[in-house]
Design an enzyme around this catalytic site. Structure first.
Site, PDB file in Angstrom:
ATOM      1  N   CYS A  16     -37.424  22.394  25.128  1.00  0.00           N
ATOM      2  CA  CYS A  16     -37.131  21.689  23.894  1.00  0.00           C
ATOM      3  C   CYS A  16     -37.111  20.186  24.029  1.00  0.00           C
ATOM      4  CB  CYS A  16     -35.752  22.089  23.375  1.00  0.00           C
ATOM      5  SG  CYS A  16     -35.588  23.804  23.005  1.00  0.00           S
ATOM      6  N   GLY A  42     -42.244  20.807  23.714  1.00  0.00           N
ATOM      7  CA  GLY A  42     -42.127  22.008  22.882  1.00  0.00           C
ATOM      8  C   GLY A  42     -43.157  22.011  21.787  1.00  0.00           C
ATOM      9  N   ASN A 125     -31.157  21.535  23.715  1.00  0.00           N
ATOM     10  CA  ASN A 125     -32.119  21.643  24.813  1.00  0.00           C
ATOM     11  C   ASN A 125     -31.368  22.179  26.021  1.00  0.00           C
ATOM     12  OD1 ASN A 125     -34.157  21.278  26.721  1.00  0.00           O
ATOM     13  ND2 ASN A 125     -33.753  19.103  26.960  1.00  0.00           N
ATOM     14  N   GLY A 126     -31.788  23.317  26.538  1.00  0.00           N
ATOM     15  CA  GLY A 126     -31.106  23.916  27.689  1.00  0.00           C
ATOM     16  C   GLY A 126     -30.811  25.380  27.443  1.00  0.00           C
ATOM     17  N   CYS A 264     -31.786  18.368  36.725  1.00  0.00           N
ATOM     18  CA  CYS A 264     -32.974  19.192  36.986  1.00  0.00           C
ATOM     19  C   CYS A 264     -33.999  18.346  37.737  1.00  0.00           C
ATOM     20  CB  CYS A 264     -33.562  19.673  35.660  1.00  0.00           C
ATOM     21  SG  CYS A 264     -35.197  20.417  35.837  1.00  0.00           S
ATOM     22  N   TYR A 270     -42.388  17.156  36.933  1.00  0.00           N
ATOM     23  CA  TYR A 270     -43.393  17.548  35.955  1.00  0.00           C
ATOM     24  C   TYR A 270     -43.000  17.346  34.481  1.00  0.00           C
ATOM     25  CZ  TYR A 270     -46.115  20.768  33.017  1.00  0.00           C
ATOM     26  OH  TYR A 270     -46.860  21.298  32.015  1.00  0.00           O
ATOM     27  N   CYS A 422     -36.008  29.864  36.278  1.00  0.00           N
ATOM     28  CA  CYS A 422     -34.984  28.904  35.844  1.00  0.00           C
ATOM     29  C   CYS A 422     -34.076  29.580  34.827  1.00  0.00           C
ATOM     30  CB  CYS A 422     -35.659  27.696  35.202  1.00  0.00           C
ATOM     31  SG  CYS A 422     -34.489  26.517  34.520  1.00  0.00           S
ATOM     32  N   CYS A 481     -30.247  20.111  40.726  1.00  0.00           N
ATOM     33  CA  CYS A 481     -30.569  21.533  40.748  1.00  0.00           C
ATOM     34  C   CYS A 481     -31.996  21.652  41.280  1.00  0.00           C
ATOM     35  CB  CYS A 481     -30.493  22.116  39.335  1.00  0.00           C
ATOM     36  SG  CYS A 481     -31.156  23.797  39.267  1.00  0.00           S
ATOM     37  N   CYS A 484     -35.271  26.643  41.314  1.00  0.00           N
ATOM     38  CA  CYS A 484     -36.575  27.316  41.251  1.00  0.00           C
ATOM     39  C   CYS A 484     -37.321  27.221  42.586  1.00  0.00           C
ATOM     40  CB  CYS A 484     -37.417  26.785  40.094  1.00  0.00           C
ATOM     41  SG  CYS A 484     -37.425  25.003  39.955  1.00  0.00           S
TER      42      CYS A 484
HETATM   43  S1  SF4 Z   1     -34.154  25.911  38.183  1.00  0.00           S
HETATM   44 FE1  SF4 Z   1     -35.795  24.361  38.422  1.00  0.00          FE
HETATM   45  S2  SF4 Z   1     -36.495  23.926  36.337  1.00  0.00           S
HETATM   46 FE2  SF4 Z   1     -34.506  24.962  36.170  1.00  0.00          FE
HETATM   47  S3  SF4 Z   1     -32.992  23.325  36.046  1.00  0.00           S
HETATM   48 FE3  SF4 Z   1     -33.156  23.899  38.194  1.00  0.00          FE
HETATM   49  S4  SF4 Z   1     -34.734  22.522  39.028  1.00  0.00           S
HETATM   50 FE4  SF4 Z   1     -34.903  22.439  36.803  1.00  0.00          FE
END
Ligand code: SF4
Length: 503
Positions: A16, A42, A125-126, A264, A270, A422, A481, A484
């Site tokens: 989003c 989005g 968003n999230g 993130c 990306y 994710c 984070c 992924c």
């Molecule tokens: S899992 Fe990957 S895409 Fe999702 S918040 Fe964490 S770093 Fe970002």
């Protein structure tokens, strides 16, 4: 006939883009421009909700328009913006679905409700990660849901709060939800911007004359000439009302204090545009560093060093900036290495594409890219890309480049292999569809599948070396984070079967 969306071209999808504006005579028009500038976040649906004061009735009316498609399609009739979406405050939303059925119009945001204290509208968003538990408990108490998304839960929690002030209702509701969320929330005469306590998703504040604006990315501010002020702090709620407009200083509250953020990291790799500032840092700078570190860690193959026929190419547009970083570093060991524009991207493909043939994947890639064959012929080609998800696009890209007759093709990726989905708002394929898992993380198997002469990824360690570190202005350690890539989820998640809400 099979209809597919061009954005399904094998990249994780941001779910989003959000925007909010307060105190502007053309709030809906500004929102429309910003939704256009944030279209990359989005493309399934777009919507705007405005708050309009009706002096003769001494009350507010919320006007809303939303639909499937990009902003340009949804707001193609100018009368919608100027005749229907009246009011000095607005919120907007571009959507991909990560929870909730993507084809249901009721799941397109903003969501609007009318409760005893007036109207409320929300753009989110999230992803909340305790949705199931909250939803069941609200349903047990008689709540009827209009949509199948997680975002609606917050509206119900706010509406049910016994607190008097709107900000206290919102604070109470936010303390019940868990997960990643950047939100703009419109009440009758106020606008709130909200960020989760780990600051997973970006959300920036800006000013446009006497108006306050909030957006997922700062590139959105540029299109309306708004001035970037700052990113919201982790766990911060900013309130804008008439008093704030007079004082010029926003009101700020805290949901919770955490010692470390969990931004993130994929936003830098990306999702965000390189002309944006996110988490108070420029994406362009980080993306160049990703390319530079990739060149140091996984350079072009030894045989190619000092070979005059080595060229570096990007996969436009997403890996353009990282490729510049890769080239700048690579030149230090091979002064003959050159940057070439060998992949030409079509910008004229609509949101959907009717595909009449058999080989859907190949046509997807060919519809989006073509090669400059004379540039590639007899060269040692290093393709720099940001990520590989299923591997289908990368495989077809390699095939496309191969058809132009290069000597060798080497793929260099500015992030580690993606191994886990994710749960914080980005749409990934299932775990067993990811190429890294399909090939048991064996680089040689991945190379063989993709048909390249070599494939190398940036390590997770170097990925973290490439992003800003230290302590932010709120005294928190800046952390990320990377679930992924690592499989480690910093915010607890409940086991949600996605299909459960996708009915
Ligand atoms: S899992 Fe990957 S895409 Fe999702 S918040 Fe964490 S770093 Fe970002």
């Amino acid at each position: 006939m099979y209809k597919f969306k061009m954005q399904e071209i094998d990249k994780p999808r941001s779910n989003c883009a959000i925007f909010g504006i307060y105190n502007h005579p053309e709030a809906s028009v500004m929102t429309y421009y910003v939704l256009h500038a944030q279209q990359h976040r989005g493309q399934e649906g777009s919507g705007i909700c405005t708050s309009e004061y009706l002096p003769d009735k001494a009350k507010y009316r919320f006007n809303i328009h939303k639909g499937h498609g990009i902003a340009l399609e949804v707001f193609s009739d100018q009368n919608i913006l100027t005749g229907i979406l009246k009011g000095n405050a607005a919120i907007g939303h571009n959507r991909y679905s990560t929870t909730g059925a993507s084809d249901s119009r009721s799941n397109i945001q903003p969501f609007k409700v009318n409760f005893k204290n007036g109207f409320l509208a929300l753009s989110h968003n999230g992803n909340f990660t305790n949705t199931k538990e909250l939803r069941e408990s609200l349903q047990d108490e008689g709540t009827i849901f209009q949509t199948t998304t997680d975002s609606e839960i917050l509206l119900h929690l706010i509406a049910r709060s016994k607190e008097k002030e709107m900000r206290d209702k919102i604070l109470e509701a936010c303390r019940k939800v868990r997960g990643a969320y950047s939100i703009v929330l419109l009440a009758d005469d106020k606008l709130f911007a909200i960020k989760d306590p780990y600051a997973v998703r970006p959300l920036s504040m800006g000013k446009l004359g006497n108006s306050f604006v909030f957006a997922s990315e700062t590139s959105a501010f540029d299109i309306i000439n708004a001035e970037y002020i700052r990113d919201l702090d982790a766990g911060e709620i900013v309130e804008i009302d008439k008093e704030v407009i007079q004082s010029g200083k926003e009101k700020s509250y805290s949901i919770a204090k955490t010692s470390e953020t969990k931004h993130c990291i994929f936003e830098y790799v990306y999702f965000s545009r390189p002309d944006s500032t996110i988490f108070n840092n420029t994406v362009d700078k980080v993306r160049r560093k990703l390319g530079k570190n990739l060149s140091i860690e996984k350079p072009a193959p030894i045989a190619a060093v000092e070979d005059k026929k080595v060229i570096v190419i990007s996969v436009p547009d997403s890996s353009n900036t990282a490729t510049l970083g890769f080239l700048t570093e690579s030149i230090k060991t091979n002064p003959y290495i050159k940057l070439e524009l060998a992949l030409i991207r079509s910008h004229y493909i609509g949101r959907t594409f009717i595909q009449p043939g058999q080989d859907k994947r190949e046509i997807k890639v060919k519809a989006k890219f073509n090669t400059v064959k004379s540039v590639l012929k007899d060269r040692i080609v290093v393709i720099v890309d940001d990520s590989i998800v299923r591997g289908t696009t990368a495989k077809n890209l390699v095939k496309l480049v191969r058809e132009a007759g290069p000597k060798e093709i080497h793929l260099r990726i500015t992030s580690p292999p993606i191994t886990s989905p994710c749960h914080y708002g980005m749409d990934f394929p299932s775990k067993n569809e990811l190429i890294a898992n399909q090939c048991s993380n064996d680089l040689e198997k991945i190379r063989e599948y993709l048909g390249a002469d070599s494939v190398e990824y940036l390590s997770n360690e170097k990925l973290h070396d490439s992003v800003p570190q230290g302590v932010n202005s709120a005294g928190q350690k800046i952390g990320y984070c990377d679930a992924c890539f690592s499989g480690y989820y910093p915010i607890p998640i409940e086991e949600i079967e996605k299909t459960e809400f996708d009915k």
